[in-house]
Design a protein around this motif. Sequence first.
Motif, PDB file in Angstrom:
ATOM      1  N   THR A   1       0.822  -1.209   0.000  1.00 28.84           N
ATOM      2  CA  THR A   1       0.000   0.000   0.000  1.00 28.84           C
ATOM      3  C   THR A   1       0.858   1.262   0.000  1.00 28.84           C
ATOM      4  OG1 THR A   1      -1.711  -1.179   1.235  1.00 28.84           O
ATOM      5  CG2 THR A   1      -1.855   1.219   1.198  1.00 28.84           C
TER       6      THR A   1
ATOM      7  N   GLU B   1      -8.809   0.787  -1.921  1.00 28.56           N
ATOM      8  CA  GLU B   1      -8.721   0.844  -0.461  1.00 28.56           C
ATOM      9  C   GLU B   1      -8.424  -0.535   0.132  1.00 28.56           C
ATOM     10  OE1 GLU B   1      -8.788   3.494   1.522  1.00 28.56           O
ATOM     11  OE2 GLU B   1      -8.894   4.760  -0.264  1.00 28.56           O
ATOM     12  N   HIS B   2      -8.825  -1.583  -0.605  1.00 27.40           N
ATOM     13  CA  HIS B   2      -8.610  -2.943  -0.128  1.00 27.40           C
ATOM     14  C   HIS B   2      -7.916  -3.760  -1.222  1.00 27.40           C
ATOM     15  CE1 HIS B   2     -11.301  -2.002   3.199  1.00 27.40           C
ATOM     16  NE2 HIS B   2     -12.193  -1.561   2.323  1.00 27.40           N
ATOM     17  N   ASP B   3      -7.245  -4.821  -0.816  1.00 22.55           N
ATOM     18  CA  ASP B   3      -6.546  -5.671  -1.773  1.00 22.55           C
ATOM     19  C   ASP B   3      -7.540  -6.336  -2.722  1.00 22.55           C
ATOM     20  OD1 ASP B   3      -4.457  -4.996  -0.167  1.00 22.55           O
ATOM     21  OD2 ASP B   3      -4.031  -7.027   0.542  1.00 22.55           O
TER      22      ASP B   3
END
Length: 472
Positions: free
Chosen positions: A303, A370-372
């Motif tokens: 990230t 925002e998320h994998d």
Amino acid sequence: MTFTDEIKCIINEKRRTYQALSEQVWDYAEMHFGEVKSAELLSQALANEGFTVTRGVAGLKTGFIGSYGSGKPVIAFLGEFDALAGLSQKKDRTVHDPIVANGNGHGCGHNLLGVGSLAAAFAAKEYMIKHQLKGTVRYYGCPAEESGNGKAYMAREGCFNDVDAAFSWHPHSCNAVQHLSSNAVIEARFTFKGVSAHAAALPELGRSALDALELMNVGVNYLREHMADKARIHYAVTNSGGVSPNVVQSIAEERFLVRSPKPDEVKKLFERVVNVAKGAALMTDTKMSVQIEGGCCNLIPNTALHKVMAAFMEEIGYPKLSVKDEAFIKAIYASLGEPEKTFAMKQLNAQQKDKIGQAPLADWVFPCPEHDLFMEGSTDVSDVSWNVPTAQCVTATWAFATVPHTWQVVAQGTQDYALNAALFAAEAMACTALKAVQDPDLLKEAKRELKERLAGDVYECLIPSNVTPPTF
């Protein structure tokens, strides 16, 4: 002049060089582990730029590392240059028109990939010299991404042990950071050996290797019902034992790719596939052998680096298209099937769909998720990402909805817009890498995140230590 403008100028100064290199690799179109001409071409380009080049790394005949500078930090750019079988295609054609029937072609854009990473390495080197920055720039020439997993061999042999951050990219039909995980994979060849006989006169004396192979495939089909949803098993018969039906086939071979989200999961699933093969051999009174030929772990996203890379991509912006570019893109888009277009459109919002309706190329940059996310496929960049913080992006070298591993990808591989998109990726990679060189806190955070994501897991290459890279 801003930082990003300076990097763009450095890269664009050598645009003709990158165009020539990319088109030459496209012409060579060499398969995994046999990219002799492509590897030498890129190695010589590195040497001409003042890099020290080490060839034959990790036992890979076509693997090499170019290095410039000294000391820390060490930043790595990953380059690929292997083609695919059966995808030969004439350039500048918008209908399927092979150069050679069943010949090779760059159906995943690796001619652009290797050169784009090379441009990033050269730009980072020149910027560091000009601004007297300490550190080492490396270019990793990585063979056999499509089949064989060259980077996994490099990681297994410790080639990334002293690297602080690694950067890569891939041709695509959109612009985004690759903030995702992936399936781990084991590639293996299964060989069945039986006894030949006259299929009519003395069939009882024969032991059919082809029967064993077919029974294995049936067994694996039943296995698919009882494995994880994200797991995948694919196969290709490479030797059916002959073309004479009146001969009991004494040998048969096939290759399997076994995928699952984690290394320990894929090893367990692979064991079950091997057991199916053993059962098939037992049922047919034949002998079975299995040889692992490749493998790679799941991808570990970062990230910290991806947020920086996404911001640079947004600031730089996608290159402008010429009238010629737009015409070619529209012709390629027209050659695509409706299912491909419908599937791709589902990923877009209303505004983006409207833009595609006007010109079928995604010229915007998606924000960092925002998320994998998750990719069902596999990449040997994963093995690098287990050892060092790794950032990747994709850029729109293809018309919207273009499917990888198709003749349409090959046809677009030498277009101006494709090279411009590759250099767009180079600019984003170089800017992110140089930000990491100048910002110790960014590197520190990227390394902390990698350690946290691994949660105590230790890298173990899925290619056994006794398996050496094949040569062609």
